[in-house]
Design an enzyme around this catalytic site. Structure first.
Site, PDB file in Angstrom:
ATOM      1  N   HIS A   1     -38.093 -59.844  11.529  1.00  0.00           N
ATOM      2  CA  HIS A   1     -36.963 -60.641  12.017  1.00  0.00           C
ATOM      3  C   HIS A   1     -37.364 -62.110  12.143  1.00  0.00           C
ATOM      4  O   HIS A   1     -36.626 -63.007  11.746  1.00  0.00           O
ATOM      5  CB  HIS A   1     -36.520 -60.166  13.422  1.00  0.00           C
TER       6      HIS A   1
ATOM      7  N   LYS B   1     -26.500 -47.156  16.320  1.00  0.00           N
ATOM      8  CA  LYS B   1     -27.847 -47.141  16.907  1.00  0.00           C
ATOM      9  C   LYS B   1     -27.829 -47.147  18.434  1.00  0.00           C
ATOM     10  O   LYS B   1     -28.889 -47.115  19.064  1.00  0.00           O
ATOM     11  CB  LYS B   1     -28.621 -48.387  16.444  1.00  0.00           C
TER      12      LYS B   1
ATOM     13  N   ARG C   1     -34.208 -56.090   2.767  1.00  0.00           N
ATOM     14  CA  ARG C   1     -35.551 -55.554   2.549  1.00  0.00           C
ATOM     15  C   ARG C   1     -35.690 -54.911   1.179  1.00  0.00           C
ATOM     16  O   ARG C   1     -36.683 -55.081   0.500  1.00  0.00           O
ATOM     17  CB  ARG C   1     -35.885 -54.496   3.620  1.00  0.00           C
TER      18      ARG C   1
ATOM     19  N   SER D   1     -37.123 -52.002  13.188  1.00  0.00           N
ATOM     20  CA  SER D   1     -37.353 -51.746  14.618  1.00  0.00           C
ATOM     21  C   SER D   1     -37.400 -50.248  14.905  1.00  0.00           C
ATOM     22  O   SER D   1     -38.212 -49.780  15.708  1.00  0.00           O
ATOM     23  CB  SER D   1     -36.236 -52.362  15.459  1.00  0.00           C
TER      24      SER D   1
HETATM   25  O1  PNS Z   1     -29.914 -54.927  13.293  1.00  0.00           O
HETATM   26  P1  PNS Z   1     -28.677 -54.163  12.912  1.00  0.00           P
HETATM   27  O2  PNS Z   1     -28.537 -52.940  13.774  1.00  0.00           O
HETATM   28  O3  PNS Z   1     -28.614 -53.831  11.444  1.00  0.00           O
HETATM   29  O4  PNS Z   1     -27.447 -55.139  13.228  1.00  0.00           O
HETATM   30  C1  PNS Z   1     -26.137 -54.724  12.959  1.00  0.00           C
HETATM   31  C2  PNS Z   1     -25.123 -55.658  13.644  1.00  0.00           C
HETATM   32  C3  PNS Z   1     -25.331 -55.657  15.151  1.00  0.00           C
HETATM   33  C4  PNS Z   1     -25.294 -57.060  13.089  1.00  0.00           C
HETATM   34  C5  PNS Z   1     -23.724 -55.095  13.261  1.00  0.00           C
HETATM   35  O5  PNS Z   1     -23.629 -53.756  13.660  1.00  0.00           O
HETATM   36  C6  PNS Z   1     -22.600 -55.913  13.868  1.00  0.00           C
HETATM   37  O6  PNS Z   1     -22.231 -56.942  13.327  1.00  0.00           O
HETATM   38  N1  PNS Z   1     -22.075 -55.429  15.024  1.00  0.00           N
HETATM   39  C7  PNS Z   1     -20.996 -56.094  15.737  1.00  0.00           C
HETATM   40  C8  PNS Z   1     -19.687 -55.323  15.555  1.00  0.00           C
HETATM   41  C9  PNS Z   1     -19.024 -55.673  14.238  1.00  0.00           C
HETATM   42  O7  PNS Z   1     -18.682 -56.812  13.960  1.00  0.00           O
HETATM   43  N2  PNS Z   1     -18.854 -54.627  13.398  1.00  0.00           N
HETATM   44  C10 PNS Z   1     -18.220 -54.759  12.102  1.00  0.00           C
HETATM   45  C11 PNS Z   1     -19.234 -55.048  11.016  1.00  0.00           C
HETATM   46  S1  PNS Z   1     -18.466 -55.243   9.438  1.00  0.00           S
END
Ligand code: PNS
Length: 167
Positions: A17, A41, A92, A129
């Site tokens: 990150h 998650k 990645r 993570s």
């Molecule tokens: O590190 P991660 O778990 O891959 O991050 C994912 C994250 C938190 C960026 C994504 O789940 C997110 O944007 N969550 C907020 C809710 C949202 O906007 N969901 C619609 C995504 S198209």
């Protein structure tokens, strides 16, 4: 002013990150690292939002144009409310691409925002993570994968969990 967000769960922040945040901070005038909720998650969460913010603030303290925030709702709402026009994501491997492309397209269908993909440095291409937590849970050495202060927090949180405590 080019302002971007680096969103994620950051549970906890890893060296992978930090590599992406550092490179985003070279591309944009201002970068907000935003801790959001990934519904898929949520049940595996090890650290509270406050703890993750605290660790990220420490991890990003060398980057003068980077700030850290938390958000509860949609990433696109966070972008609109904060005048952010770009979402930065690390890629990645090709396996990340399908889901990231889908999210990028969904986000840009909701508001006027571009997603910028930064290829993860090869030394971190396996890093996640969730894997760090799993390896550390079983006593594996993750000291090269997270900053020392994260390792400390991780070790003590896992010990609390093993003892039946935790949050
Ligand atoms: O590190 P991660 O778990 O891959 O991050 C994912 C994250 C938190 C960026 C994504 O789940 C997110 O944007 N969550 C907020 C809710 C949202 O906007 N969901 C619609 C995504 S198209």
């Amino acid at each position: 002013m080019r302002k971007a967000v680096c969103p994620g769960s950051f549970d906890p922040v890893t060296n992978g990150h930090i590599d992406i945040i550092s490179r985003a901070s070279n591309l944009f005038d201002e970068v907000v690292v935003a801790i959001g909720v990934n519904k898929a998650k949520a049940s595996a969460r090890l650290f509270t939002a406050e703890e993750r913010i605290e660790m990220l603030e420490k991890a990003c303290s060398d980057f003068p144009n980077v700030t850290v925030a938390g958000f509860d709702g949609l990433l696109t709402t966070f972008c609109e409310e904060n005048g952010i026009g770009a979402i930065v994501k690390g890629l990645r491997a090709v396996s990340d691409f399908d889901y990231e492309l889908q999210m990028a397209q969904m986000n840009s269908s909701l508001v006027d925002v571009e997603t910028v993909f930064i290829p993860t440095s090869p030394e971190y291409s396996f890093l996640a993570s969730s894997l760090v937590k799993e390896v550390a849970t079983f006593g594996g050495d993750v000291s090269r994968l997270v900053p020392p202060f994260v390792l400390e927090r991780l070790t003590s949180r896992l010990a609390e969990r093993a003892a039946g405590g935790g949050r």
